[in-house]
Motif scaffolding. Structure first.
Motif, short mmCIF file in Angstrom:
data_model
loop_
_atom_site.label_atom_id
_atom_site.label_comp_id
_atom_site.label_asym_id
_atom_site.label_seq_id
_atom_site.Cartn_x
_atom_site.Cartn_y
_atom_site.Cartn_z
N GLY A 73 0.65 -1.30 0.30
CA GLY A 73 -0.36 0.24 0.29
C GLY A 73 1.24 1.19 -0.27
N GLU A 74 0.22 2.56 -0.21
CA GLU A 74 0.88 3.63 0.49
C GLU A 74 -0.23 4.49 1.11
N TRP A 75 0.94 5.76 1.51
CA TRP A 75 -0.03 6.29 3.18
C TRP A 75 0.70 7.59 2.68
N LEU A 120 5.07 7.41 1.42
CA LEU A 120 5.35 5.92 1.76
C LEU A 120 4.34 5.38 1.07
N ALA A 121 5.29 4.37 0.30
CA ALA A 121 4.99 2.50 0.08
C ALA A 121 5.25 2.15 0.78
N THR A 122 4.78 0.72 0.82
CA THR A 122 5.27 -0.76 0.89
C THR A 122 5.21 -1.66 0.33
N PHE A 165 9.32 0.23 4.19
CA PHE A 165 8.43 1.52 3.59
C PHE A 165 10.00 1.96 2.43
N ASN A 166 9.78 3.04 1.59
CA ASN A 166 10.18 3.30 0.91
C ASN A 166 9.41 4.81 0.99
#
Length: 155
Positions: free
Chosen positions: A90-92, A124-126, A131-132
């Motif tokens: 996902g992304e946040w 952020l994306a994982t 996380f990246n």
């Protein structure tokens, strides 16, 4: 909300009626809003999750909080804090509205994290573990700016 579902890919509304959950298992009887977050994944969500009261203890987001794509953190830190996300793909967008001379780290339970300084906002994306940071995309340049650049190069 407890449901007994007969098939994979069943969909339930979230308890706040601002999102929906997708079942990953047959005969899924877990509660997607409060469960461990392994049998359900967010299909859609609306709104933001406000995580307040951050001072000196790590916080594991509930599935209902983590399903929101915007997470806002607030309060005065008295020690470094970790915000632990579920191991979802996902992304946040995380907005760190905390104060104090300490930091927040966004991470999954088993992965490495991303440091969030007070006053920062990060995408952020994982892919389930680490996380990246997601770089913000720049808007495309207008036709006029490309023409000016082209004229400038000819001179």
């Amino acid at each position: 909300m407890t449901a007994m579902l007969e098939e994979v890919n069943a969909v339930l509304m979230s308890s706040d009626l601002q999102g929906s959950w997708l079942s990953l298992n047959d005969l899924n009887s877990g509660n997607p809003d409060t469960g461990a977050g392994t049998k359900w994944v967010p299909q859609y969500s609306y709104g933001a999750a406000a995580i307040t009261g951050l001072t000196n203890a790590n916080v594991t987001l509930t599935p209902a909080q983590a399903m929101k794509k915007r997470i806002a953190l607030a309060d005065t830190l008295t020690a470094n804090v970790q915000i632990i996300f579920p191991a979802w793909v996902g992304e946040w967008i995380v907005v760190n509205n905390t104060s104090g001379s300490f930091t927040v780290t966004a991470k999954t339970a088993s992965g490495s994290g991303v440091l969030l300084l007070p006053g920062s906002k990060r995408s952020l994306a994982t892919a389930r573990t680490s996380f990246n940071r997601v770089r913000a995309s720049r808007p495309p340049r207008s036709v006029h700016s490309r023409q000016r650049l082209h004229r400038f190069r000819r001179c």
